[in-house]
Enzyme design. Sequence first.
Site, PDB file in Angstrom:
ATOM      1  N   CYS A 148      -0.974   0.086  10.538  1.00  0.00           N
ATOM      2  CA  CYS A 148      -1.455  -1.119   9.752  1.00  0.00           C
ATOM      3  C   CYS A 148      -0.639  -1.937  10.331  1.00  0.00           C
ATOM      4  CB  CYS A 148      -0.399  -0.831   8.120  1.00  0.00           C
ATOM      5  SG  CYS A 148      -1.441  -2.085   7.441  1.00  0.00           S
ATOM      6  N   CYS A 155       7.808   0.007   4.212  1.00  0.00           N
ATOM      7  CA  CYS A 155       6.692   1.547   4.682  1.00  0.00           C
ATOM      8  C   CYS A 155       6.321   1.894   5.261  1.00  0.00           C
ATOM      9  CB  CYS A 155       5.333   0.039   3.998  1.00  0.00           C
ATOM     10  SG  CYS A 155       3.770   1.202   4.835  1.00  0.00           S
ATOM     11  N   CYS A 205       1.456   7.315  -1.601  1.00  0.00           N
ATOM     12  CA  CYS A 205       0.748   6.067  -0.985  1.00  0.00           C
ATOM     13  C   CYS A 205       1.444   5.012  -0.201  1.00  0.00           C
ATOM     14  CB  CYS A 205      -0.437   5.206  -1.748  1.00  0.00           C
ATOM     15  SG  CYS A 205      -1.314   6.821  -2.153  1.00  0.00           S
ATOM     16  N   CYS A 234       4.314  -4.582   6.201  1.00  0.00           N
ATOM     17  CA  CYS A 234       5.677  -4.710   4.270  1.00  0.00           C
ATOM     18  C   CYS A 234       6.599  -3.627   5.229  1.00  0.00           C
ATOM     19  CB  CYS A 234       5.034  -4.214   3.647  1.00  0.00           C
ATOM     20  SG  CYS A 234       3.308  -5.090   3.200  1.00  0.00           S
ATOM     21  N   GLU A 288      -4.156  -1.617   5.862  1.00  0.00           N
ATOM     22  CA  GLU A 288      -4.881  -2.181   4.995  1.00  0.00           C
ATOM     23  C   GLU A 288      -6.240  -2.492   4.989  1.00  0.00           C
ATOM     24  OE1 GLU A 288      -3.642  -5.643   2.708  1.00  0.00           O
ATOM     25  OE2 GLU A 288      -5.742  -4.933   2.883  1.00  0.00           O
ATOM     26  N   GLU A 317      -2.936  10.644   6.693  1.00  0.00           N
ATOM     27  CA  GLU A 317      -2.786  11.251   5.443  1.00  0.00           C
ATOM     28  C   GLU A 317      -3.402  11.104   4.111  1.00  0.00           C
ATOM     29  OE1 GLU A 317       1.167  10.728   6.316  1.00  0.00           O
ATOM     30  OE2 GLU A 317       1.186  11.909   4.200  1.00  0.00           O
ATOM     31  N   CYS A 339      -6.421   9.285  -3.012  1.00  0.00           N
ATOM     32  CA  CYS A 339      -6.261   8.265  -2.704  1.00  0.00           C
ATOM     33  C   CYS A 339      -6.292   8.624  -0.727  1.00  0.00           C
ATOM     34  CB  CYS A 339      -4.276   8.291  -2.694  1.00  0.00           C
ATOM     35  SG  CYS A 339      -3.325   6.989  -1.307  1.00  0.00           S
TER      36      CYS A 339
END
Length: 291
Positions: free
Chosen positions: A41, A48, A265, A45, A92, A20, A34
Site C-alpha cells: 500500500c 500498519c 485487517c 499509515c 487502499e 492475505e 476481508c
Amino acid sequence: MEPERILQILFTLEDGLVIETVVIPCNRDRTTVCVSSQVGCAMNCQFCYTGRMGLRRNLTAGEIVEQAVFARRLLSAEVGSITNVVFMGMGEPLHNIENVMKAADIMVHEQGLHFSPRKVTVSTSGLVPQLRRFLNECNCALAVSLNATTNEVRNWIMPINRKYNLGLLLETLRQELRFKRNYKVLFEYVMLAGINDSTEDAKRLIELVKGIPCKINLISFNPHSGSQFRSTPDAKMIEFRNILAEAGCIVFLRPSRGDDQMAACGQLGKPGETQAPLFRIPAQFQTLLET
Ligand SMILES: *[C@@H]1O[C@H](CO)[C@@H](O)[C@H](O)[C@H]1NC(C)=O
Ligand SMILES: *[C@@H]1O[C@H](CO)[C@@H](O)[C@H](O)[C@H]1NC(C)=O
Ligand SMILES: CC(=O)N[C@H]1CO[C@H](CO)[C@@H](O)[C@@H]1O
Ligand code: SF4
C-alpha cells in the site's frame, strides 16, 4: 461464548507475490471476508504493516473476486456461509478504484456472488476525488478511517491527510451523501491511548461528523510487536462511546480481544519487508510514546 478464531488465507499470485485474505466469524448470522485490493500500500499509515511495505502492484478485479470465491468455497462448511465482504485487507481500495468497482459489481451482481450492496463495504483512508466517484457510481457501502480529530495528529498517523485534510474529506462526504437515499457512511476510529482518546477528541468528533449520515465504529487498537502505540483502556472507550451516544451519534464499540478483527485487517504483510519511511513523532507525543 468464546469468539471463534479468525482464519487467515495466504494466496500466491501468478507473479509470486503473496496477499492475505481474512475470514472473521462474528456470530452465527454473520461471517465477514476481508479482501485485499493491492499488494502492499502506498498510503503509509504509521504502524500498519502493509503500509510499511510500500505499494507493489494493484490487484486485478479477478484477483479480488477470487479471494471471496475461494473463502466461500473453502469455509462455508466450517463457519457457515459468508455474509459480508469488506475491502479492508492489504491496500487502499480507492487507489485501485477501477478494479475495485469492477470487483464490487461482480460481488453484488445476481449472476456473480449476489451479495447485498449493503454488505459489501469498501474502506478508504480518504482519497477524496476517488471517494466522490465511488459514491456516484457504486451502491456498495463506504467506510472511512478517521482515527484522529485534528489535522495535526492525522497528518502524522495517516499521511494522506496532508493531501486531503479532514475538513475537505468531511465536507465532500456531507455534499455527496445528500444525493444518496438511506445511505450511511461508516467512520472507523481506532483508539490509541493518549493520542486520540480524550474527552476533547470525543467532542471534536461530534462536531466533525455533524450533518453527515453516519455510524461510528470505535475500534480497540491491538498492539503488536514493534508498535509504539498502546490501546485505550476499556473503561475509557466506554466513556468515549457514551459521549458520542449522548450527542445522538450511532456508535459501536469493537470489544478488544486477542485476535481483534480489525487488527487482522490493515496490519497484514511481513514486517521484514519494511521500506516506507516513518515520520517524526510530533513533539507533544514524544514523551508519551517513549516511556
Ligand atoms: C494502480 O492503479 C491506479 C489507478 O487506478 C494507478 O494510479 C496506480 O499507478 C496503479 N499502481 C500501480 C503500482 O500500478
Ligand atoms: C486507521 O484505521 C484503520 C482501520 O480503520 C486501521 O487499519 C489502521 O491501523 C489505523 N491506523 C492507525 C495509525 O491507527
Ligand atoms: C489532538 C489531540 O487533542 N489529541 C489528544 C488525544 O487524546 C489525548 C488524551 O487521551 C490528549 O492528551 C491529546 O491531546
Ligand atoms: S491502514 Fe490501509 S490505507 Fe493505511 S497503509 Fe495500511 S493498508 Fe494502506
